[in-house]
Scaffold this active site. Structure first.
Site, short mmCIF file in Angstrom:
data_model
loop_
_atom_site.label_atom_id
_atom_site.label_comp_id
_atom_site.label_asym_id
_atom_site.label_seq_id
_atom_site.Cartn_x
_atom_site.Cartn_y
_atom_site.Cartn_z
N ARG B 255 0.86 -1.18 0.00
CA ARG B 255 0.00 0.00 0.00
C ARG B 255 0.89 1.23 0.00
O ARG B 255 1.82 1.33 0.80
CB ARG B 255 -0.99 -0.02 1.18
CG ARG B 255 -0.39 0.14 2.56
CD ARG B 255 -1.46 0.46 3.61
NE ARG B 255 -1.10 -0.03 4.94
CZ ARG B 255 -0.27 0.59 5.78
NH1 ARG B 255 0.33 1.72 5.45
NH2 ARG B 255 -0.02 0.07 6.95
N HIS B 259 -2.00 3.55 6.67
CA HIS B 259 -3.06 2.58 6.95
C HIS B 259 -4.43 3.20 6.66
O HIS B 259 -5.27 2.62 6.00
CB HIS B 259 -2.96 2.15 8.41
CG HIS B 259 -4.13 1.36 8.89
ND1 HIS B 259 -4.41 0.10 8.41
CD2 HIS B 259 -5.11 1.65 9.77
CE1 HIS B 259 -5.52 -0.36 8.99
NE2 HIS B 259 -5.95 0.57 9.81
N TYR B 267 6.62 4.84 9.96
CA TYR B 267 7.34 3.65 10.43
C TYR B 267 8.00 2.92 9.25
O TYR B 267 8.68 1.94 9.43
CB TYR B 267 6.37 2.69 11.16
CG TYR B 267 5.01 2.60 10.50
CD1 TYR B 267 4.79 1.75 9.43
CD2 TYR B 267 3.95 3.40 10.94
CE1 TYR B 267 3.57 1.68 8.80
CE2 TYR B 267 2.72 3.34 10.31
CZ TYR B 267 2.53 2.48 9.24
OH TYR B 267 1.31 2.44 8.61
C1 LIG Z 1 -10.00 -7.91 15.49
C2 LIG Z 1 -9.44 -6.57 15.16
N1 LIG Z 1 -8.33 -6.13 15.82
C3 LIG Z 1 -7.81 -4.92 15.53
C4 LIG Z 1 -8.37 -4.12 14.58
C5 LIG Z 1 -7.76 -2.76 14.24
N2 LIG Z 1 -7.16 -2.82 12.89
C6 LIG Z 1 -7.83 -2.43 11.79
S1 LIG Z 1 -7.00 -2.73 10.37
C7 LIG Z 1 -5.68 -3.36 11.23
C8 LIG Z 1 -4.49 -3.85 10.44
C9 LIG Z 1 -4.88 -4.84 9.41
O1 LIG Z 1 -3.80 -5.36 8.75
P1 LIG Z 1 -3.97 -6.36 7.56
O2 LIG Z 1 -4.91 -7.45 7.94
O3 LIG Z 1 -2.64 -6.77 7.09
O4 LIG Z 1 -4.74 -5.51 6.44
P2 LIG Z 1 -4.28 -4.17 5.72
O5 LIG Z 1 -4.76 -3.02 6.56
O6 LIG Z 1 -2.82 -4.21 5.55
O7 LIG Z 1 -5.01 -4.19 4.42
C10 LIG Z 1 -5.90 -3.33 12.59
C11 LIG Z 1 -4.95 -3.77 13.61
C12 LIG Z 1 -9.53 -4.60 13.94
N3 LIG Z 1 -10.15 -3.88 13.01
N4 LIG Z 1 -10.05 -5.82 14.24
#
Ligand SMILES: Cc1ncc(C[n+]2csc(CCOP(=O)(O)OP(=O)(O)O)c2C)c(N)n1
Lengths: 328, 344
Positions: B255, B259, B267
C-alpha cells in the site's frame, strides 16, 4: 390430557419436524451428528437427514456460528449448536459483531435468520465450565433476540418460532430441565411467539419474574407459599430480548411487590434490567423495594457440591425472600 | 406448508478458460485504472474535509482486489475487508460506492457503516465488519451453503496478511479445506498491518504456507502483476466450481500510503516505498498493453477522460445526498420489532 414428553425430546422433535418441512434448515456443531449430541438433543437426525444437514464440526465455535451466518446470508436456515454456554465465548465476535449487526450495518439490505442453540445452566454438578448462565451478555446486544424456555411446550414452540424468525435468535436450553421436566406437547406444528411473557400462576401479594430453572423453582415455591397464605403471581419471561414490559408492569401494578429470580451472578444480570424497568415505570405502585434473588457474584459455578448448593437460589431461599417481601 | 430451496438458475457450462480476449484485457485495464483514479480522488476529498470518519486507500494494491472480482457470476459472493475498494469497483455501481463513503441517506447502508465498508446486496458483496478477518468466516458459510445446495458458485474473501494471525480466519480456512468448499481465500500481503511488519505476524515470508497446515492448496504470487493475478484466481475459481476445493492465494503487494488517511506511515523507510512504487501494478500492465499494441496512447487518453467524468458524476451524486433523518438510527435493528424512541 395430551401427549407428555420431556423438554429435550420436545427440542429434538422441533428440529426433526422443521428439517422435514424446510430443506433450508441444517444443523452444525460439535458431536451433534454421529453421536447425537452430548445430551442427545440431535439423536438420530444425522442418520435421517445426512451429513450435510447435521454437520459434525471441529472445535471451532467462531466458525460454527460464523458459517451459520454466512449460509443464512444466502438463504439457508442454519441452527448451529454451542455444546455448553461456557464455550460460547470463542463465538462472541460472530454473534455480537456479525449476527447482531448485519441487518443494521447494511441498512436493512441483508438479514440473518439464524438460531444458535446454547446449552446452559447449573444444578448439575458441572463446575466452572459446564454450568454457566451467560444470557445477560447477549441481552446487551440490540439486534439479537434471546429466548429461554422453561417447559417442553415452550421448548418446541419457541424453537420453531426461532427458526422461522427473520432475525438471529439465541435459544438457550437449560440442561437441568432436559429430562427432569415433562409436559404436554402437541404432536403437530405450532409456534410460541417470541416476545410475550406468560403469567403461569395468578396471585395478589407478590409478582415473581423468572425463566428456565428459576421459573420451575419459583413455581414450586409459589405453590408452597400459597399454603402459608402468601399469594404469588408467577411470570415466565421466556423471551429475554426484547423484553415484554407490559406483562411484568401490569402484574406489579396489581401486587405492588416484585421478586426477581436469576440463576446467573447478581450484578448486571437480566433481572437488574427488569428491576430498573419496574422502578422507572411503576414506582408509584410499589409497596416495597424490588427484590432480587440471584446467584452469587463469584465465577459460576464453584464445583464442590456444598459450593453449588450455596451458590444457587434454591426453593427454600426463594420462599424465605418471599416471606420477607410479604412482611415488608 | 413445505419449504424448498428456490431452485437457482444454473448455467449449464461455466466458462473457465483462463485466456482473456484482447477486449477483456482492455476492460480489465480500465477497471484497475478506475480503482486508482477513484481512490486518489477520494483521498483528496477526505483531506478537503468533504466526508466524515477516515478513508482507507488501496492505491498500489488495485490488482489484488479488482482482478479477482472481474467476471464473477452474479451469484458468486464477495467478502471484502476495509481496503477492498477494488472489489466494489469491479462489481458495483460507482455512485453507490461514493454514496457509501459519504454516509448519506442514499448510501446502500443508509449511513450506518463507516466509510470504506463497501457492501451492496444486488452485487452479492457483504458490507464488512471491522473485526479483521471475519469476512473469511462468513464466506466459508456461504460456500457451505453452495455445497449443501450443490450450486456451482464460489465465495471469495479478502484479508490482509495481518488478519491471517487471527484465530477465526484460521478456523475458516481449516473448515473450508476439510469440506473442500468452493472458497478462494485472497491474502494481500502488503507487508504492513497498520504499523506491524509481516515478519512479526508469521515465521515465514510466504503466507501461502498457512495453507499447508490445513491441507489446502496454496500459492504465492506477485500481486502487482495483473495477468498473473487473473490466471491464478481464474484457475482457483474453476477448481472451486468443480468441487475441487478451496485455494489460498497470497498476493505480494504494497500500500502506497498510510493505513488510513490519518496515518503518516512514518514507520516505513522511504526506500521501501520507492521500491514498491516502481512495481506499480497499473503502470506495468499499461506497459504490457502498449508494448503489445493492445492499447494505443489515444485509447488510453479516451479511457482516462471517460473515467474522470464517471468519477465526477459519482462524487456529485454522493455530495447531492442529505444525511438521513437522525431517527433512522432506530431502524433496521429487527425486521419485525421496532425499537422505542426514548423520551428525552
Ligand atoms: C479484530 C481486530 N483487531 C484490531 C483491529 C484494528 N485494525 C484495523 S485494520 C488493522 C491492520 C490490518 O492489517 P492487515 O490485515 O494486514 O490488512 P491491511 O490493513 O494491511 O489491508 C488493525 C490492527 C480490527 N479492526 N479488528
Amino acid at each position: 390430557m395430551g401427549r407428555v414428553i420431556t423438554y429435550i425430546d420436545a427440542i429434538t422433535e422441533a428440529l426433526d419436524q422443521e428439517m422435514a418441512r424446510d430443506e433450508r434448515v441444517f444443523l452444525i456443531g460439535e458431536d451433534i451428528g454421529l453421536y447425537g449430541g452430548v445430551f442427545k438433543a440431535t439423536k438420530g437426525l444425522q442418520k435421517k437427514y445426512g451429513e450435510y444437514r447435521v454437520i459434525d464440526s471441529p472445535i471451532s465455535e467462531n466458525l460454527i456460528v460464523g458459517a451459520g451466518i454466512g449460509s443464512a446470508l444466502v438463504g439457508m436456515r442454519p441452527v448451529p449448536e454451542i455444546q455448553f454456554a461456557d464455550f460460547v465465548s470463542p463465538a462472541m465476535d460472530q454473534i455480537v459483531q456479525q449476527a447482531a449487526k448485519i441487518r443494521y450495518r447494511t441498512g436493512g439490505a441483508w438479514s440473518v435468520p439464524l438460531v444458535v442453540r446454547i446449552c446452559c445452566g447449573g444444578d448439575v454438578g458441572g463446575g466452572l465450565y459446564h454450568s454457566q448462565m451467560n444470557e445477560a451478555w447477549f441481552v446487551h446486544c440490540p439486534g439479537l433476540k434471546v429466548v429461554m424456555p422453561s417447559n417442553p411446550h415452550d421448548a418446541k414452540g419457541l424453537l420453531l418460532a426461532a427458526i422461522r424468525d427473520p432475525d438471529p435468535v439465541l435459544y438457550f436450553e437449560h440442561k437441568r430441565l432436559y429430562r427432569s421436566v415433562k409436559g404436554e406437547v402437541p404432536e403437530g406444528d405450532y409456534t410460541v411467539p417470541i416476545g410475550p411473557a406468560e403469567v403461569k400462576k395468578t396471585g395478589k401479594d407478590i409478582t415473581i419474574v423468572a425463566y428456565a430453572l428459576m421459573l420451575v423453582w419459583g413455581m414450586e415455591a409459589a405453590e408452597k407459599l400459597e399454603k402459608e397464605g402468601i399469594s404469588c403471581e408467577v411470570i415466565d419471561l421466556k423471551t429475554l430480548l426484547p423484553i415484554d414490559k407490559k406483562t411484568i408492569l401490569e402484574s406489579v401494578k396489581k401486587t405492588g411487590k416484585a421478586l426477581l429470580l436469576q440463576e446467573a451472578p447478581k450484578t448486571a444480570g437480566v433481572m437488574a434490567e427488569i428491576s430498573a424497568i419496574i422502578t422507572e415505570e411503576v414506582f408509584d405502585y410499589l409497596d416495597a423495594p424490588v427484590m432480587r434473588l440471584a446467584g452469587l457474584d463469584v465465577p459460576p459455578i464453584p464445583f464442590a457440591p456444598p459450593y453449588e448448593k450455596f451458590y444457587l437460589p434454591t426453593v427454600d431461599r426463594i420462599m424465605k425472600k418471599a416471606r420477607q417481601l410479604k412482611a415488608y | 406448508m413445505k419449504v424448498a430451496y428456490e431452485k437457482p438458475k444454473v448455467e449449464k457450462t461455466i466458462k473457465s478458460d483462463l485466456e482473456l480476449t484482447n477486449e477483456e484485457k482492455k476492460e480489465l485495464y480500465a477497471l484497475v485504472l478506475k480503482s486508482r483514479m477513484f481512490d486518489e480522488r477520494f483521498r483528496k476529498l477526505f483531506r478537503a474535509g468533504r466526508f466524515a470518519g477516515t478513508y482507507f486507500s488501496g492505491v498500489g494494491q488495485e490488482a489484488t482486489a479488482v482482478v479477482p472480482c472481474y467476471k464473477l457470476l452474479p451469484q458468486d459472493f464477495v467478502g471484502p475487508s476495509h481496503r477492498e475498494l477494488g472489489c466494489s469497483i469491479a462489481r458495483m455501481p460507482l455512485r453507490q460506492i461514493a454514496a457509501q463513503i459519504y454516509a448519506r441517506s442514499h448510501s446502500p447502508d443508509k449511513g450506518k457503516s463507516h466509510p470504506c465498508s463497501y457492501g451492496y446486496k444486488p452485487s452479492n458483496i457483504i458490507t464488512p465488519a471491522f473485526t479483521i478477518g471475519a469476512q473469511a468466516v462468513l464466506a466459508t458459510g456461504v460456500a457451505l451453503a453452495f455445497k449443501i445446495r450443490k450450486e456451482p458458485y464460489v465465495a471469495l474473501s479478502f484479508v490482509g496478511e495481518g488478519a491471517t494471525a487471527h484465530g477465526p480466519w484460521y478456523e475458516a480456512v481449516n473448515f473450508s479445506a476439510v469440506h473442500k468448499l468452493p472458497n478462494v481465500f485472497v491474502v494481500q500481503n502488503n507487508l504492513w498491518g497498520e504499523s506491524v511488519h509481516a515478519r512479526l505476524v508469521a515465521a515465514f515470508e510466504d503466507f501461502s504456507h498457512r495453507a499447508e497446515g490445513v491441507g489446502m492448496f496454496g500459492v504465492s504470487i506477485d500481486g502487482n502483476d495483473v495477468l498473473k493475478v487473473w490466471e491464478t484466481v481464474a484457475s482457483a475459481i474453476a477448481r472451486a466450481r468443480h468441487g475441487e476445493g478451496p485455494t489460498l492465494i497470497e498476493m505480494k503487494t504494497y500500500r502506497w500510503y498510510g493505513h488510513s488517511e490519518i496515518d503518516p506511515a512514518d514507520y516505513r523507510q522511504p526506500e521501501e516505498v520507492e521500491f514498491w512504487k516502481k512495481k506499480d501494478p497499473i503502470a506495468r500492465y499499461e506497459k504490457y498493453l502498449l508494448d503489445n499494441r493492445l492499447l494505443s496512447p489515444e485509447e488510453k487518453k479516451r479511457i482516462e477522460a471517460k473515467l474522470e467524468a464517471e468519477i465526477e458524476e459519482a462524487v456529485e451524486y454522493a455530495e447531492g445526498g442529505e444525511y438521513a433523518p437522525a431517527e433512522w438510527a432506530l431502524e433496521d435493528v429487527y425486521a419485525d420489532f421496532k425499537v422505542e424512541a426514548p423520551d428525552r
